[in-house]
Design a protein around this motif. Structure first.
Motif: not given
Length: 672
Positions: A331-334, A337-338, A340-341, A604, A607, A612-613
């Motif tokens: 989760a430290d990288y994109k 995170k993407e 999760a988004r 994710s 995360y 987040a989110h």
């Protein structure tokens, strides 16, 4: 003979270190009565599964050893039995200590993060040292008994691979049936947190962490480890007129054991303020010591640094694959995170983005493996002597796995920390304790993903090295892809990882369905569960996972042995070579895809849970749980099983090469 003795002595040193660690762990306090009760449930469930699994495996070992004794020879059958028993012992010792470490880690978390890290890592290190200790002591003693006859030692590798397959698949089905059942009903339907004691599947889930991620992963790397050494000494015997080709990988393996012990001592000495940093420092120091030893031993053996270069590139490729795996799954990288988004718009986009991450993550590991193969082949003079070049590839696999003791230690630490968090939650310990265990667990998720990446890379190189040994055994110089029988072999081999993945995914699905129905039944029929006034029937869920795992592991295991033998006997040695090549190509890719997609979905979700989110109970969180549920069998059952599939089929072909040569292409002879 001297190198065999040194190898056995290094194994004894690893086992002694494991024994000392185990004694230190059991001397630590195990918490209050509630903690002991929950830890007792987990230990009883884990050991009950192993006992029932070993009854199945005992029958398998007897049948296969008789077949080997009749159709090959008695010494190979003896080596097979030893390899199988040592693989079983490695899993048993490691898991026995792991289920005692979890509650002590939770109790230590009351005092400090450093103390909790020390106990959790020590528990993992018992697994790691048992794997390498039993692996090299077995190879060393058998090499002494059979005077380095490599044709016999392949039986040891087959025994290890066979047990690894059942342990990985059975353990994976167990843990994911419980995990999926607990998530679908507990989190999504009942809306209760993970590790909530009101969830009837929670104990089975914690048991699964041990049988799947400790014993299963240990068996996986045990067979990779011994397989790489066996392939190196087999090709070394063919590449050189004297014994130096055999001696070098054995001495290097011994040095790797000692460097793993040094790395483990470094991790344990750390104060624990930054667990990830402590684990990384131990890994880097272990790798550095191994590289120095490889340079010295290589120069003393060959008079140059060519063999050292092959070893070094294997170790470097392994570390880089681990780092790349972390980039795609942390989760430290994109990437995570993407995912999760994308969860904000529902489960469908979560699944789509997670699959995309897994597919994309195949690129760099394959490029690194390819570069490692080419460098290792040509640095050992493959352009003038192909056998020496193949020996270089085998050395690269040995280099990648030289620090297996520490890799397994770091990987097995994760499930122990995860169990500690579960025990803390179920025992209603202060929130500060759960904060410590969650920190250790989050690091464990990353180390587990790195361990899976390491396992995939090592599987590719080990399978290629064993493939080269098979080609030597059946006198194949090249494979003609224009030959219809070879092309048939390639297509069948390329299909097998997909069939294997489908079988294991369906197994998890069927077992999870039973678990979901049972958890729903208990919520409905046992009054007071949701109010915390009644105790769920944990043992029923444990029985469901155990029974399903043992039943479902049989077919995939049998197919992995029967299919290569059938192709070799019916279509010939070259067709079998095509099958192995096709299986390695798609197996490695499917393994990377499944493992990294699953880890990306898992992290994710975590995360999102961190805030987040929308955080917990948001729409994104619900979609993240679905993604994690799909990813569970991806990353912990089907994906890791691919590693063992390609290695097992290759070593089965190598062991039965004399039989395949004798009855070469029965069907083709009949047609002609």
């Amino acid at each position: 003979m001297t190198s065999s003795i040194i190898l056995a002595v290094s194994g004894a040193a690893a086992l002694l270190f494991a024994f000392i660690l185990a004694k230190n762990i059991t001397s630590e306090p195990s918490g209050n009565e509630r903690m002991k009760e929950i830890a007792g449930y987990i230990e009883q469930g884990a050991m009950a599964f192993l006992r029932r699994e070993y009854k199945y495996l005992a029958i398998f070992i007897v049948i296969v050893s008789v077949i080997i004794g009749v159709f090959i020879n008695i010494p190979t059958a003896v080596c097979f039995i030893v390899g199988a028993i040592f693989s079983i012992l490695a899993g048993y010792f490691g898991m026995k200590v792991a289920v005692k470490s979890n509650v002590r880690t939770a109790e230590a978390a009351r005092d400090s993060q450093g103390k909790a890290l020390k106990i959790a890592f020590s528990g993992g290190a018992v697994m790691g040292m048992s794997v390498v200790g039993l692996g090299v002591i077995g190879l060393g003693i058998l090499a002494i008994i059979f005077d380095l006859d490599t044709s016999y030692l392949t039986g040891f590798g087959l025994g290890a691979s066979s047990i690894a397959l059942f342990a990985r698949v059975g353990g994976g089905i167990y843990t994911k049936a419980a995990d999926v059942g607990a998530d679908l009903v507990g989190k999504l339907e009942a809306g209760i947190p993970e590790d909530d004691p009101r969830n009837p599947a929670v104990i089975a889930d914690n048991v699964g962490d041990n049988v799947g991620d400790v014993a299963g992963m240990g068996a996986d790397l045990f067979e990779s480890y011994v397989g790489s050494i066996i392939s190196a000494i087999t090709l070394g015997a063919a590449a050189f007129n004297d014994e130096k080709g055999l001696i070098f990988p054995m001495l290097l393996a011994a040095a790797g054991v000692i460097s793993s012990i040094i790395g483990a001592v470094v991790v344990r000495a750390n104060k624990g303020e930054n667990p990830q940093k402590a684990l990384n420092i131990g890994t880097y120091i272990s790798g550095a010591v191994t590289i120095i030893c490889a340079a010295v031993i290589g120069y003393m053996t060959f008079g140059d640094f060519k063999a050292f270069s092959a070893i070094a590139v294997g170790l470097i490729v392994g570390l880089l694959i681990g780092k790349i795996t972390e980039i795609y799954t942390s989760a430290d990288y994109k990437s995570v995170k993407e995912v999760a988004r994308q969860s904000e718009t529902g489960s469908a986009t979560t699944i789509i983005s997670g699959l995309a991450v897994g597919m994309k993550s195949t690129f760099w590991p394959i490029i690194l493996i390819v570069l490692g193969i080419l460098f290792s082949y040509f640095v050992m003079g493959g352009n003038s002597n192909p056998v020496s070049g193949l020996y270089g590839i085998a050395l690269s696999a040995v280099g990648m796995l030289s620090t297996t003791g520490l890799v397994v230690s770091v990987d097995a630490y994760g499930p122990i920390a995860d169990n500690a968090g579960g025990i803390a939650e179920m025992s209603a310990l202060p929130h500060s304790v759960r904060e410590v265990t969650d920190k250790l667990d989050s690091v464990g998720n990353t180390t587990a993903a790195i361990g899976k990446g390491f396992a995939i890379g090592s599987a590719a190189l080990t399978a290629l090295a064993l493939f080269a040994s098979y080609a030597q055994a059946v006198n194949i110089k090249s494979i003609d892809l224009l030959s219809p029988t070879t092309l048939v072999g390639v297509l069948v081999g390329a299909m097998l990882p997909f069939l294997y993945g489908a079988l294991t995914m369906e197994s998890v699905g069927r077992a999870a369905h039973q678990m979901v129905e049972e958890v729903r039944r208990q919520f409905k029929e046992i009054p007071g569960i949701m109010e915390g006034k009644a105790t769920p029937e944990y043992s029923t869920c444990i029985d469901i996972s155990t029974g399903a795992a043992l039943k479902e592991m049989v077919l995939p295991g049998v197919l992995a042995i029967l299919i290569p033998l059938s192709v070799g006997l019916l279509l010939g040695a070259e067709a079998l070579g095509g099958l192995i090549g096709g299986a390695i190509a798609t197996g490695v890719l499917v393994a990377i895809l499944m493992s990294n997609s699953g880890a990306a979905w898992d992290n994710s979700k975590k995360y999102i849970e961190s805030g987040a989110h929308g955080g917990r109970n948001s729409e994104a969180h619900k979609a993240g749980i679905v993604g994690d549920t799909v990813g569970d069998p991806f990353k912990d059952t089907s994906g890791p099983a691919m590693n063992i599939l390609i290695k097992l089929m290759t070593i089965v072909s190598l062991v039965f090469a004399p039989v395949i040569l004798k009855y070469d292409g029965l069907l083709m002879k009949f047609i002609k």
